[in-house]
Design a protein around this motif. Structure first.
Motif, PDB file in Angstrom:
ATOM      1  N   GLU A  25       0.828  -1.210   0.000  1.00  0.00           N
ATOM      2  CA  GLU A  25       0.000   0.000   0.000  1.00  0.00           C
ATOM      3  C   GLU A  25       0.862   1.260   0.000  1.00  0.00           C
ATOM      4  O   GLU A  25       0.585   2.213  -0.731  1.00  0.00           O
ATOM      5  CB  GLU A  25      -0.950   0.034   1.195  1.00  0.00           C
ATOM      6  N   ALA A  26       1.932   1.265   0.793  1.00  0.00           N
ATOM      7  CA  ALA A  26       2.822   2.425   0.834  1.00  0.00           C
ATOM      8  C   ALA A  26       3.470   2.663  -0.527  1.00  0.00           C
ATOM      9  O   ALA A  26       3.553   3.808  -0.994  1.00  0.00           O
ATOM     10  CB  ALA A  26       3.884   2.241   1.910  1.00  0.00           C
ATOM     11  N   LYS A  29       0.922   4.148  -2.892  1.00  0.00           N
ATOM     12  CA  LYS A  29       0.664   5.560  -2.578  1.00  0.00           C
ATOM     13  C   LYS A  29       1.794   6.453  -3.077  1.00  0.00           C
ATOM     14  O   LYS A  29       1.552   7.497  -3.681  1.00  0.00           O
ATOM     15  CB  LYS A  29       0.475   5.749  -1.065  1.00  0.00           C
ATOM     16  N   ALA A  32       1.651   6.678  -6.889  1.00  0.00           N
ATOM     17  CA  ALA A  32       0.541   7.522  -7.337  1.00  0.00           C
ATOM     18  C   ALA A  32       0.834   8.997  -7.078  1.00  0.00           C
ATOM     19  O   ALA A  32       0.567   9.852  -7.937  1.00  0.00           O
ATOM     20  CB  ALA A  32      -0.753   7.111  -6.648  1.00  0.00           C
ATOM     21  N   LEU A  33       1.386   9.320  -5.918  1.00  0.00           N
ATOM     22  CA  LEU A  33       1.675  10.723  -5.608  1.00  0.00           C
ATOM     23  C   LEU A  33       2.788  11.278  -6.486  1.00  0.00           C
ATOM     24  O   LEU A  33       2.716  12.435  -6.923  1.00  0.00           O
ATOM     25  CB  LEU A  33       2.015  10.874  -4.123  1.00  0.00           C
ATOM     26  N   VAL A  55      -5.492   9.945  -2.108  1.00  0.00           N
ATOM     27  CA  VAL A  55      -4.427   8.940  -2.112  1.00  0.00           C
ATOM     28  C   VAL A  55      -3.678   8.951  -0.786  1.00  0.00           C
ATOM     29  O   VAL A  55      -3.394   7.897  -0.212  1.00  0.00           O
ATOM     30  CB  VAL A  55      -3.460   9.179  -3.293  1.00  0.00           C
ATOM     31  N   ALA A  56      -3.356  10.144  -0.286  1.00  0.00           N
ATOM     32  CA  ALA A  56      -2.537  10.242   0.911  1.00  0.00           C
ATOM     33  C   ALA A  56      -3.309   9.943   2.201  1.00  0.00           C
ATOM     34  O   ALA A  56      -2.764   9.337   3.125  1.00  0.00           O
ATOM     35  CB  ALA A  56      -1.920  11.638   1.006  1.00  0.00           C
ATOM     36  N   ASN A  59      -6.956   5.211   4.043  1.00  0.00           N
ATOM     37  CA  ASN A  59      -6.394   3.893   4.289  1.00  0.00           C
ATOM     38  C   ASN A  59      -7.282   2.925   3.517  1.00  0.00           C
ATOM     39  O   ASN A  59      -8.358   2.561   3.959  1.00  0.00           O
ATOM     40  CB  ASN A  59      -6.399   3.580   5.781  1.00  0.00           C
ATOM     41  N   SER A  60      -6.819   2.513   2.338  1.00  0.00           N
ATOM     42  CA  SER A  60      -7.720   1.899   1.381  1.00  0.00           C
ATOM     43  C   SER A  60      -7.286   0.525   0.892  1.00  0.00           C
ATOM     44  O   SER A  60      -7.825   0.032  -0.079  1.00  0.00           O
ATOM     45  CB  SER A  60      -7.822   2.816   0.173  1.00  0.00           C
ATOM     46  N   GLY A  62      -4.824  -0.007  -0.766  1.00  0.00           N
ATOM     47  CA  GLY A  62      -4.303   0.223  -2.102  1.00  0.00           C
ATOM     48  C   GLY A  62      -5.340   0.544  -3.152  1.00  0.00           C
ATOM     49  O   GLY A  62      -5.003   0.769  -4.308  1.00  0.00           O
ATOM     50  N   PRO A  65      -5.066   4.444  -4.668  1.00  0.00           N
ATOM     51  CA  PRO A  65      -4.012   4.625  -5.673  1.00  0.00           C
ATOM     52  C   PRO A  65      -4.304   3.858  -6.970  1.00  0.00           C
ATOM     53  O   PRO A  65      -4.068   4.371  -8.060  1.00  0.00           O
ATOM     54  CB  PRO A  65      -2.762   4.075  -4.986  1.00  0.00           C
ATOM     55  N   TYR A  68      -6.774   5.812  -8.954  1.00  0.00           N
ATOM     56  CA  TYR A  68      -6.132   6.940  -9.631  1.00  0.00           C
ATOM     57  C   TYR A  68      -5.464   6.465 -10.922  1.00  0.00           C
ATOM     58  O   TYR A  68      -5.635   7.060 -11.980  1.00  0.00           O
ATOM     59  CB  TYR A  68      -5.098   7.626  -8.730  1.00  0.00           C
TER      60      TYR A  68
END
Length: 77
Positions: A25-26, A29, A32-33, A55-56, A59-60, A62, A65, A68
């Motif tokens: 997930e990190a 993110k 995507a950012l 995105v930031a 808590n999804s 993933g 992102p 997106y």
């Protein structure tokens, strides 16, 4: 209501899953950012700040992102 287990009470496999899922997930993110920061605004569907916030902050697992990357970006011409 289910009782929340502490880290020490989790099995090694569950701990490994939590760590790997968090790392994935990190990474999604960050990717995507970075893409969002480098991409011109006209190539993004909707305001860039809203995508960045979603995105930031969310808590999804993933999913934001990935959303997106799938729906937030316009195809290059």
């Amino acid at each position: 209501m289910a009782r929340t287990r502490k880290w020490d009470e989790l099995s090694p496999g569950t701990r490994r899953f939590v760590v790997v899922a968090g790392a994935v997930e990190a990474a999604l993110k960050v990717a995507a950012l970075v893409d969002l920061a480098r991409r011109p605004a006209e190539q993004v569907r909707g305001p860039k700040w809203r995508w960045a916030l979603a995105v930031a902050a969310a808590n999804s697992f993933g999913l934001v992102p990935l959303a997106y990357f799938r729906w937030g970006r316009r195809q290059g011409r």
